[in-house]
Design an enzyme around this catalytic site. Structure first.
Site, PDB file in Angstrom:
ATOM      1  N   GLU A   1      -6.067 -38.615  15.898  1.00  0.00           N
ATOM      2  CA  GLU A   1      -6.363 -37.275  16.396  1.00  0.00           C
ATOM      3  C   GLU A   1      -7.518 -37.220  17.390  1.00  0.00           C
ATOM      4  O   GLU A   1      -8.584 -36.651  17.129  1.00  0.00           O
ATOM      5  CB  GLU A   1      -6.640 -36.323  15.228  1.00  0.00           C
ATOM      6  CG  GLU A   1      -5.449 -36.148  14.310  1.00  0.00           C
ATOM      7  CD  GLU A   1      -5.659 -35.082  13.247  1.00  0.00           C
ATOM      8  OE1 GLU A   1      -4.679 -34.676  12.626  1.00  0.00           O
ATOM      9  OE2 GLU A   1      -6.829 -34.671  13.040  1.00  0.00           O
TER      10      GLU A   1
ATOM     11  N   GLU B   1       0.721 -37.453   9.197  1.00  0.00           N
ATOM     12  CA  GLU B   1       0.056 -36.477   8.329  1.00  0.00           C
ATOM     13  C   GLU B   1       0.877 -35.201   8.337  1.00  0.00           C
ATOM     14  O   GLU B   1       1.377 -34.760   9.370  1.00  0.00           O
ATOM     15  CB  GLU B   1      -1.356 -36.114   8.810  1.00  0.00           C
ATOM     16  CG  GLU B   1      -2.419 -37.138   8.568  1.00  0.00           C
ATOM     17  CD  GLU B   1      -3.798 -36.616   8.990  1.00  0.00           C
ATOM     18  OE1 GLU B   1      -4.013 -35.377   8.975  1.00  0.00           O
ATOM     19  OE2 GLU B   1      -4.639 -37.447   9.354  1.00  0.00           O
TER      20      GLU B   1
END
Length: 447
Positions: free
Chosen positions: A167, A353
């Site tokens: 991320e 995720e």
């Protein structure tokens, strides 16, 4: 009874966690200070004044946590390595006690039949490197390259699945632009663009390290998070507009990785804030990878408007989790896979995720019947099944997260885990969702 929503036989079902959020042991065995350790001491930075120093005490309790995974039937585990535990000052000689910990952790996972997927960077920059400029400066990229080499060399005989960075929009955008995450900086656009470029170069170093040292069968990819445009009515016009919007939202990261260049419209928008790019940088960034990881939590509904996209505002009472951005949009996981496959053509896609956050409270008997999380997960998995059924290369799913943990700036109150953690006693209690997800993984279908 007809068994629907069955996944391919080789589909990967796993759970995910990150070092800083669960390990604790912040000052143990030579670990250095990270930017999050420093940030947590800033008044008002973390809800409730919480800090990650103890977290879930996974540093000491990992054997029991692994046994819990095994009992639930979970056979893949995505974890991250703490850079500060390996190189307390970010560079120099590696800390043998830090490397020994990950040896023990990986060995125990394999002994219990669980495949490790190792993320090299999950937001945990050593504070010593931040003091030298952090992701603003290119020397951090060089330090990361040495760190990646050390970790891959140490674990290469047992780890064959690697994720480079987790991320980038969060640790750069939230860390250096808005300042709501560590290190809490608010830099001008030119500095932020340069930091993004340096993070991409670090991704290149991780790919290089795996290719050079990972050995036969090693696979590597980047994990990206993004809000997903979902066509409110599935017409060709709306789908095409949503895909264009998805490309625009990811143009500064996924275009360099998969296309080897920054898009012209991105550079035009930056104007004088363009990053400094050296000869060979983009070739290094775009080294071939084996998969793309997607962290998908939510999305927004939209429709075509000319050549653009009109976002439809969510009503005030639209359902969401315990965080306002966690809107319930199950279709987002399908469209994230579809957009990514069409735009970037990765060999494989993994949902690295996905999960739901609620303020779970045990009942008088100590149980947590988190039906809201179960329903949230179930609807998203049905949507993901659609992508698989249509032939998109979605190969696995990692639920975030195994344990309730330190949820960054939200502290300990917001809970993503399928296992409840009493942070006072460190008692683990599987929630209803844990037993449900274990059945999904064992039976390889949505139940």
């Amino acid at each position: 009874m007809k068994l629907s929503y069955r996944y391919p036989r080789d589909f990967v079902w796993g759970v995910a966690a990150s070092a800083l959020q669960i390990e604790g042991g912040a000052a143990g065995d030579g670990r250095g200070e990270s930017v999050w350790d420093r940030f947590a001491r800033r008044r008002g930075a973390i809800a409730g004044g919480d800090a990650p120093a103890s977290a879930c005490d996974h540093y000491r309790r990992y054997p029991a946590d692994i046994e819990l995974m095994r009992r639930l039937g979970l056979r893949h585990y995505r974890l991250s390595v703490s850079w500060s535990r390996i190189f307390p000052s970010g560079r120099g000689a590696p800390n043998p006690l830090g490397l020994d910990f990950y040896d023990r952790l990986i060995d125990r996972l394999l002994e219990r039949g669980i495949t490790p997927w190792v993320t090299l960077y999950h937001w945990e920059l050593p504070q010593a490197l931040e003091d030298e400029g952090g992701w603003r400066v290119r020397t951090t990229v060089d330090a990361f390259g040495a760190y990646a080499d050390a970790v891959v060399l140490r674990l290469r005989d047992r780890v064959k699945r690697w994720i480079t960075l987790n991320e980038i929009p969060c640790f750069i955008g939230l860390g250096y632009e808005t300042g709501v995450h560590a290190p809490g900086a608010k830099e001008p656009p030119a500095v932020v663009a340069q930091a993004y470029h340096h993070a991409l170069l670090a991704h290149g170093h991780a790919v290089r390290a795996v290719r050079e040292h990972g050995g036969r069968g090693a696979r590597v990819g980047l994990t990206q998070n993004t809000d997903v445009p979902v066509p409110v009515i599935e017409t060709p016009e709306n789908a095409a507009a949503a895909q264009r919007a998805f490309a625009r939202r990811n143009r500064h990261l996924l275009a360099p990785v998969f296309h080897g260049a920054y898009p012209d419209d991105y550079l035009r928008d930056l104007k004088s804030s363009r990053p400094r790019v050296r000869r060979g940088d983009l070739d290094f960034i775009s080294q071939p990878t084996d998969f793309l990881g997607l962290n998908i939590y939510s999305g927004f509904f939209a429709r075509a408007a000319g050549r653009g996209l009109e976002q439809i505002p969510a009503p005030r009472d639209y359902p969401c989790g315990a965080l306002p951005w966690l809107r319930v949009v199950p279709q987002s996981i399908y469209w994230a896979v579809r957009h990514s496959a069409n735009l970037y053509r990765p060999p494989a896609l993994y949902i690295t995720e996905h999960g739901a956050c609620f303020e779970d409270v045990p009942d008088r008997a100590g149980a947590v019947a988190d039906l809201h999380r179960r329903e949230f997960l179930r609807e998203y998995l049905i949507s993901l099944h659609r992508a698989v059924d249509e032939g998109y290369p979605a190969k696995g799913y990692f639920l975030w997260s195994l344990l309730d943990n330190f949820e960054w700036a939200e502290g300990y109150r917001k809970r993503f885990g399928i296992v409840h953690v009493d942070f006072g006693t460190q008692k683990r209690t599987p929630k209803l969702s844990a037993h449900w997800y274990g059945a999904v993984a064992r039976l390889n279908r949505v139940v």
